[in-house]
Design a protein around this motif. Structure first.
Motif, PDB file in Angstrom:
ATOM      1  N   MET A 103       0.789  -1.221   0.000  1.00 23.06           N
ATOM      2  CA  MET A 103       0.000   0.000   0.000  1.00 23.06           C
ATOM      3  C   MET A 103       0.827   1.280   0.000  1.00 23.06           C
ATOM      4  O   MET A 103       0.400   2.303  -0.548  1.00 23.06           O
ATOM      5  N   ALA A 104       2.003   1.269   0.596  1.00 27.11           N
ATOM      6  CA  ALA A 104       2.835   2.476   0.593  1.00 27.11           C
ATOM      7  C   ALA A 104       3.218   2.840  -0.841  1.00 27.11           C
ATOM      8  O   ALA A 104       3.135   4.004  -1.260  1.00 27.11           O
ATOM      9  N   THR A 105       3.623   1.836  -1.605  1.00 25.83           N
ATOM     10  CA  THR A 105       3.984   2.066  -3.006  1.00 25.83           C
ATOM     11  C   THR A 105       2.771   2.488  -3.820  1.00 25.83           C
ATOM     12  O   THR A 105       2.838   3.414  -4.638  1.00 25.83           O
ATOM     13  N   VAL A 106       1.639   1.812  -3.598  1.00 23.42           N
ATOM     14  CA  VAL A 106       0.410   2.136  -4.319  1.00 23.42           C
ATOM     15  C   VAL A 106      -0.010   3.573  -4.043  1.00 23.42           C
ATOM     16  O   VAL A 106      -0.366   4.322  -4.962  1.00 23.42           O
ATOM     17  N   GLY A 107       0.029   3.979  -2.776  1.00 26.42           N
ATOM     18  CA  GLY A 107      -0.359   5.338  -2.411  1.00 26.42           C
ATOM     19  C   GLY A 107       0.492   6.387  -3.113  1.00 26.42           C
ATOM     20  O   GLY A 107      -0.026   7.397  -3.602  1.00 26.42           O
ATOM     21  N   GLN A 108       1.800   6.149  -3.186  1.00 26.13           N
ATOM     22  CA  GLN A 108       2.692   7.095  -3.852  1.00 26.13           C
ATOM     23  C   GLN A 108       2.441   7.128  -5.350  1.00 26.13           C
ATOM     24  O   GLN A 108       2.437   8.196  -5.983  1.00 26.13           O
ATOM     25  N   GLN A 109       2.216   5.962  -5.935  1.00 23.82           N
ATOM     26  CA  GLN A 109       1.946   5.907  -7.373  1.00 23.82           C
ATOM     27  C   GLN A 109       0.651   6.635  -7.735  1.00 23.82           C
ATOM     28  O   GLN A 109       0.574   7.309  -8.763  1.00 23.82           O
ATOM     29  N   ILE A 110      -0.364   6.488  -6.884  1.00 22.26           N
ATOM     30  CA  ILE A 110      -1.638   7.178  -7.120  1.00 22.26           C
ATOM     31  C   ILE A 110      -1.447   8.688  -7.019  1.00 22.26           C
ATOM     32  O   ILE A 110      -1.937   9.461  -7.853  1.00 22.26           O
ATOM     33  N   GLU A 111      -0.705   9.137  -5.995  1.00 19.83           N
ATOM     34  CA  GLU A 111      -0.471  10.575  -5.841  1.00 19.83           C
ATOM     35  C   GLU A 111       0.312  11.128  -7.027  1.00 19.83           C
ATOM     36  O   GLU A 111       0.002  12.205  -7.552  1.00 19.83           O
ATOM     37  N   ASP A 112       1.332  10.389  -7.461  1.00 19.71           N
ATOM     38  CA  ASP A 112       2.096  10.822  -8.634  1.00 19.71           C
ATOM     39  C   ASP A 112       1.212  10.921  -9.871  1.00 19.71           C
ATOM     40  O   ASP A 112       1.308  11.866 -10.648  1.00 19.71           O
ATOM     41  N   MET A 113       0.349   9.925 -10.049  1.00 20.46           N
ATOM     42  CA  MET A 113      -0.518   9.917 -11.229  1.00 20.46           C
ATOM     43  C   MET A 113      -1.479  11.100 -11.227  1.00 20.46           C
ATOM     44  O   MET A 113      -1.725  11.735 -12.263  1.00 20.46           O
ATOM     45  N   LEU A 114      -2.059  11.419 -10.080  1.00 20.69           N
ATOM     46  CA  LEU A 114      -3.056  12.482 -10.020  1.00 20.69           C
ATOM     47  C   LEU A 114      -2.447  13.882 -10.063  1.00 20.69           C
ATOM     48  O   LEU A 114      -3.175  14.862 -10.255  1.00 20.69           O
ATOM     49  N   THR A 115      -1.132  13.995  -9.893  1.00 14.87           N
ATOM     50  CA  THR A 115      -0.497  15.315  -9.945  1.00 14.87           C
ATOM     51  C   THR A 115       0.345  15.516 -11.196  1.00 14.87           C
ATOM     52  O   THR A 115       0.706  16.644 -11.516  1.00 14.87           O
ATOM     53  N   VAL A 116       0.641  14.446 -11.918  1.00  9.06           N
ATOM     54  CA  VAL A 116       1.487  14.579 -13.105  1.00  9.06           C
ATOM     55  C   VAL A 116       0.746  15.327 -14.209  1.00  9.06           C
ATOM     56  O   VAL A 116      -0.481  15.259 -14.326  1.00  9.06           O
ATOM     57  N   ASP A 117       1.512  16.060 -15.019  1.00  6.33           N
ATOM     58  CA  ASP A 117       0.962  16.744 -16.183  1.00  6.33           C
ATOM     59  C   ASP A 117       1.066  15.802 -17.376  1.00  6.33           C
ATOM     60  O   ASP A 117       2.160  15.502 -17.849  1.00  6.33           O
ATOM     61  N   LEU A 118      -0.045  15.336 -17.884  1.00  7.66           N
ATOM     62  CA  LEU A 118      -0.040  14.390 -18.998  1.00  7.66           C
ATOM     63  C   LEU A 118      -0.063  15.069 -20.370  1.00  7.66           C
ATOM     64  O   LEU A 118      -0.022  14.394 -21.392  1.00  7.66           O
ATOM     65  N   SER A 119      -0.144  16.402 -20.370  1.00  8.36           N
ATOM     66  CA  SER A 119      -0.112  17.088 -21.653  1.00  8.36           C
ATOM     67  C   SER A 119       1.234  16.818 -22.322  1.00  8.36           C
ATOM     68  O   SER A 119       2.280  16.853 -21.687  1.00  8.36           O
ATOM     69  N   ILE A 120       1.197  16.530 -23.581  1.00 10.70           N
ATOM     70  CA  ILE A 120       2.413  16.137 -24.292  1.00 10.70           C
ATOM     71  C   ILE A 120       2.713  17.151 -25.382  1.00 10.70           C
ATOM     72  O   ILE A 120       1.855  17.455 -26.209  1.00 10.70           O
ATOM     73  N   ASP A 137      -3.737  24.045 -21.608  1.00 10.45           N
ATOM     74  CA  ASP A 137      -4.272  23.432 -20.382  1.00 10.45           C
ATOM     75  C   ASP A 137      -3.241  22.513 -19.740  1.00 10.45           C
ATOM     76  O   ASP A 137      -3.503  21.376 -19.416  1.00 10.45           O
ATOM     77  N   SER A 138      -2.016  23.040 -19.549  1.00  8.26           N
ATOM     78  CA  SER A 138      -0.934  22.191 -19.070  1.00  8.26           C
ATOM     79  C   SER A 138      -0.998  21.922 -17.583  1.00  8.26           C
ATOM     80  O   SER A 138      -0.378  20.989 -17.089  1.00  8.26           O
ATOM     81  N   ALA A 139      -1.752  22.721 -16.826  1.00  8.50           N
ATOM     82  CA  ALA A 139      -1.812  22.509 -15.379  1.00  8.50           C
ATOM     83  C   ALA A 139      -2.600  21.268 -15.051  1.00  8.50           C
ATOM     84  O   ALA A 139      -3.637  21.019 -15.626  1.00  8.50           O
ATOM     85  N   GLY A 140      -2.085  20.500 -14.111  1.00  7.79           N
ATOM     86  CA  GLY A 140      -2.814  19.320 -13.655  1.00  7.79           C
ATOM     87  C   GLY A 140      -3.977  19.735 -12.798  1.00  7.79           C
ATOM     88  O   GLY A 140      -4.055  20.876 -12.336  1.00  7.79           O
ATOM     89  N   PRO A 141      -4.916  18.826 -12.509  1.00  7.97           N
ATOM     90  CA  PRO A 141      -6.092  19.177 -11.726  1.00  7.97           C
ATOM     91  C   PRO A 141      -5.777  19.491 -10.278  1.00  7.97           C
ATOM     92  O   PRO A 141      -6.518  20.160  -9.607  1.00  7.97           O
TER      93      PRO A 141
END
Length: 279
Positions: free
Chosen positions: A155-172, A181-185
């Motif tokens: 769960m520690a790894t999962v929690g970090q991966q989820i946080e990284d995913m929700l804050t990363v900028d996926l605009s390419i 719209d480069s800012a993440g949500p």
């Protein structure tokens, strides 16, 4: 061309929210599977040992939900329903009966485990878009869930991966295509993981494909059901997904087989409708 079309989609903030949220579900699923599978198998065995009637097969083999309700289940499936409700921690919450197949409760421990509100809201979003408020609530819920399972090693790894995913900028950034719209949500995390993702268009495209594939498989399965009630759940969902894929050349080519299957279903339904009118 493929990357340009992907970039355009990722410039839609709410579509990017949908993609990130879907990816987080897969991260959570991968991390939780060994733990949940073990616990659900044990829970399922306990239910069968404690309630003799639950070992009996469904009396009709055809009990199924209509909409989100179990309509007139047989005696065995009715007993299963009562037992599931007794073990539900939030009796007042909505239970997604439409996501299960009661005749399998006796033999499949995962059928008993299906109560998944966020997953259904996300995967049944026919617009493939979710708002910032929804994803903020989603993030808080996932955090709370991960914290409750902090004794599970993954769960520690999962929690970090989820946080990284929700804050990363996926605009390419693709040559010749403006970055909009480069800012993440949600602002916050900076890490090597984040910087690596921002340059991995192929990886983002793979995530998008996995989510769309899962939606298509589910919709096609429901649409192919012979039971009329199953088809009537929401015929517009499949049509809107079909329109979305057809409007994007790269997705239209990638999912050409599935689009042909949808077209075949539409032809069959028109034929069935003509037969009924002629009688």
């Amino acid at each position: 061309m493929v990357l340009e079309e992907l970039t355009v989609r990722l410039n839609d903030r709410e579509y990017t929210n949908w993609l990130k949220a879907g990816r987080c579900l897969l991260i959570l699923k991968t991390g939780l599977h060994p733990f949940t599978d073990h616990r659900m198998r044990a829970h399922h065995r306990d239910l069968l040992n404690q309630h003799a009637l639950l070992s009996t097969p469904c009396e009709t083999s055809s009990c199924k939900p209509i909409g989100n309700k179990l309509s007139s289940p047989c005696g065995v499936c009715s007993e299963w329903q009562k037992v599931i409700l007794r073990h539900h921690r939030q009796p007042g919450a909505t239970i997604n009966w439409a996501n299960c197949f009661p005749p399998h409760w006796r033999t499949d421990h995962w059928e008993v485990a299906k109560v998944i509100q966020f997953r259904n809201e996300l995967m049944h979003s026919c617009e493939l878009r979710v708002k910032d408020d929804w994803i903020r609530h989603y993030w808080r819920t996932l955090k709370h869930f991960v914290q409750q399972l902090s004794d599970v090693p993954q769960m520690a790894t999962v929690g970090q991966q989820i946080e990284d995913m929700l804050t990363v900028d996926l605009s390419i950034c693709v040559s010749g295509v403006d970055r909009v719209d480069s800012a993440g949500p949600l602002e916050g995390c900076e890490s090597d993981f984040v910087s690596q993702l921002e340059t991995s268009a192929e990886k983002v495209s793979q995530w998008e494909t996995e989510l769309l594939q899962e939606m298509l498989q589910e919709y096609l399965h429901v649409a192919a059901e012979e039971d009329g009630d199953a088809k009537a759940q929401d015929p517009e969902q499949l049509k809107r997904l079909q329109s979305f894929l057809q409007a994007n050349k790269d997705l239209r080519e990638r999912f050409s087989t599935e689009l042909q299957a949808i077209n075949s279903l539409e032809v069959k339904e028109r034929g069935d409708g003509s037969d009924k009118r002629s009688r």
